[in-house]
Design a protein around this motif. Structure first.
Motif, PDB file in Angstrom:
ATOM      1  N   PHE A 202       0.843  -1.193  -0.036  1.00 53.44           N
ATOM      2  CA  PHE A 202       0.074  -0.090  -0.039  1.00 53.44           C
ATOM      3  C   PHE A 202       0.818   1.240   0.105  1.00 53.44           C
ATOM      4  N   ALA A 203       2.029   1.290  -0.876  1.00 50.83           N
ATOM      5  CA  ALA A 203       2.872   2.329  -0.972  1.00 50.83           C
ATOM      6  C   ALA A 203       3.328   2.626  -2.302  1.00 50.83           C
ATOM      7  N   LEU A 204       4.170   3.612  -2.117  1.00 54.59           N
ATOM      8  CA  LEU A 204       4.860   4.101  -3.511  1.00 54.59           C
ATOM      9  C   LEU A 204       6.479   4.219  -2.951  1.00 54.59           C
ATOM     10  N   ILE A 205       7.311   3.400  -3.806  1.00 55.89           N
ATOM     11  CA  ILE A 205       8.581   3.393  -3.450  1.00 55.89           C
ATOM     12  C   ILE A 205       9.434   3.896  -4.452  1.00 55.89           C
ATOM     13  N   GLN A 206      10.639   4.728  -4.009  1.00 58.43           N
ATOM     14  CA  GLN A 206      11.530   5.442  -4.795  1.00 58.43           C
ATOM     15  C   GLN A 206      12.747   4.409  -5.185  1.00 58.43           C
ATOM     16  N   VAL A 207      13.002   4.212  -6.295  1.00 60.30           N
ATOM     17  CA  VAL A 207      14.093   3.694  -6.798  1.00 60.30           C
ATOM     18  C   VAL A 207      15.032   4.554  -7.850  1.00 60.30           C
ATOM     19  N   GLY A 208      16.472   4.440  -7.557  1.00 61.53           N
ATOM     20  CA  GLY A 208      17.013   5.075  -8.279  1.00 61.53           C
ATOM     21  C   GLY A 208      17.573   4.724  -9.693  1.00 61.53           C
ATOM     22  N   PRO A 209      18.161   5.161 -10.525  1.00 66.64           N
ATOM     23  CA  PRO A 209      18.474   4.743 -11.949  1.00 66.64           C
ATOM     24  C   PRO A 209      19.403   3.662 -11.842  1.00 66.64           C
ATOM     25  N   ASP A 210      19.938   3.220 -10.794  1.00 63.69           N
ATOM     26  CA  ASP A 210      20.894   1.967 -10.524  1.00 63.69           C
ATOM     27  C   ASP A 210      20.491   1.147  -9.625  1.00 63.69           C
TER      28      ASP A 210
END
Length: 359
Positions: free
Chosen positions: A300-308
């Motif tokens: 139930f969330a939004l997760i930030q992921v880097g381009p790496d």
């Protein structure tokens, strides 16, 4: 002379009272009309919750035979901020302007691949379980028509343009459509004249006119393998980012399908309490800084992921208030605005994220 003046004052008071009552009645009528009109199911703003700032919460067009959404699974933003919703349970597309004003809807139930003995009912402009959406720079809308094993394309006014692939034909080396024809397409992304589509275990790349250009992926858990992916987007350099849902990971692939990195690992009964950052990643979108925001339906969330592949911030919590989620499914972005299909809350949310971490 004072008596006439007294009568005139009383008359003026009466007229003023009548005017006030008339204005109040008009305001009341306007309020009732607003509640029953196209904006009846749109709420503006709301409290920031777990880093999610609500901008608009849309529960449906608020008019017609189906004024409310039924488990919408797709949402996208046009280049001008137009909001597109795949209202999956109602087999239609709903369109709103950037302020949440209802513009139009089109669709209806149509079956392109019926069971034996059943007549096909599909015609241009109908769907059978529409899911993922994307919009090209010209404003054309691409729809993953899941149970019809095809992609449909519409112009910015909702006029049908074309469909591909042919759901009755084998696609390339084969795909997961019913009876081995067409593609059981779960999401689409349009980038630089190419259309990227996920099916049960692979990614197929088409030209915008429907010519098959690339095809990569196979079932499994190894790098480059896919298990029921449900989200795809493409970076400026052509890197393909895919929500490898049943492998509980995000993968980055080269434009021809070579694995670059993967974040997350398949969750089993033995390791379900592990520190895997994902429970069930579904939608994915690439932001202007080349980082990703991933929708996780089970978290139930939004997760930030880097381009790496590095994990950053997490936003969101379960609930029914604006800014909360209940099995969210897809995501798209435009500048600092995101749109998320909040499936089990039967709504779409337009929002901003606060407290974004550095990667």
């Amino acid at each position: 002379m004072s008596i006439p003046r007294a009568k005139l004052t009383a008359r003026q008071a009466f007229l003023m009272l009548a005017l006030v009552l008339a204005v109040a009645l008009i305001a009341l009528l306007a309020y009732v009309l607003l509640l029953s009109g196209p904006n009846a199911l749109v709420r503006f703003g709301g409290q920031v919750r777990a880093g999610v700032e609500p901008v608009l919460t849309i529960d449906g067009p608020g008019t017609g035979e189906q004024p409310r959404f039924d488990r919408p699974m797709g949402a996208a933003l046009g280049p001008d901020g137009t909001i597109y919703v795949a209202d999956t349970g109602n087999d239609r597309i709903c369109v709103f302007d950037r302020d949440g004003v209802f513009v139009r809807e089109f669709g209806g139930h149509g079956i392109a691949k019926p069971l034996a003995g059943v007549k096909a009912t599909w015609k241009p402009g109908t769907f059978n379980y529409p899911v993922g959406l994307d919009v090209d720079p010209a404003g054309n809308l691409y729809v993953a028509d899941f149970r019809n094993d095809q992609i449909q394309v519409y112009d910015s006014q909702g006029v049908f343009l074309r469909r591909f692939p042919d759901p009755a034909l084998v696609v390339g080396k084969g795909a997961s459509g019913q009876e081995g024809t067409g593609i059981a397409v779960t999401d689409v992304a349009v980038r630089d004249g190419r259309v990227y589509a996920t099916d049960t275990y692979q990614i197929l790349v088409f030209s915008i006119t429907g010519e098959l250009l690339e095809q990569f992926g196979r079932p499994g858990t190894r790098p480059g393998n896919l298990e029921r992916p449900n989200g795809v987007d493409v970076g400026e350099n052509g890197t393909v980012y895919v929500a490898d849902s049943n492998n509980n990971r995000i993968q980055a692939l080269s434009p021809t399908g070579e694995p670059l990195w993967a974040t997350g690992a398949r969750v089993s009964e033995l390791n379900k309490e592990s520190k895997n950052p994902f429970a069930l990643p579904r939608g994915v979108t690439v932001l202007n800084d080349d980082s990703l925001v991933v929708v996780d339906a089970f978290a139930f969330a939004l997760i930030q992921v880097g381009p790496d592949g590095k994990i950053g911030s997490t936003w969101g919590e379960r609930g029914v208030e604006p800014g909360q989620f209940n099995f969210p499914n897809s995501i798209d972005d435009l500048d600092d605005i995101l749109v998320v299909s909040d499936k089990e809350n039967d709504r779409v949310q337009v929002l901003r994220l606060t407290g974004r971490g550095s990667l």
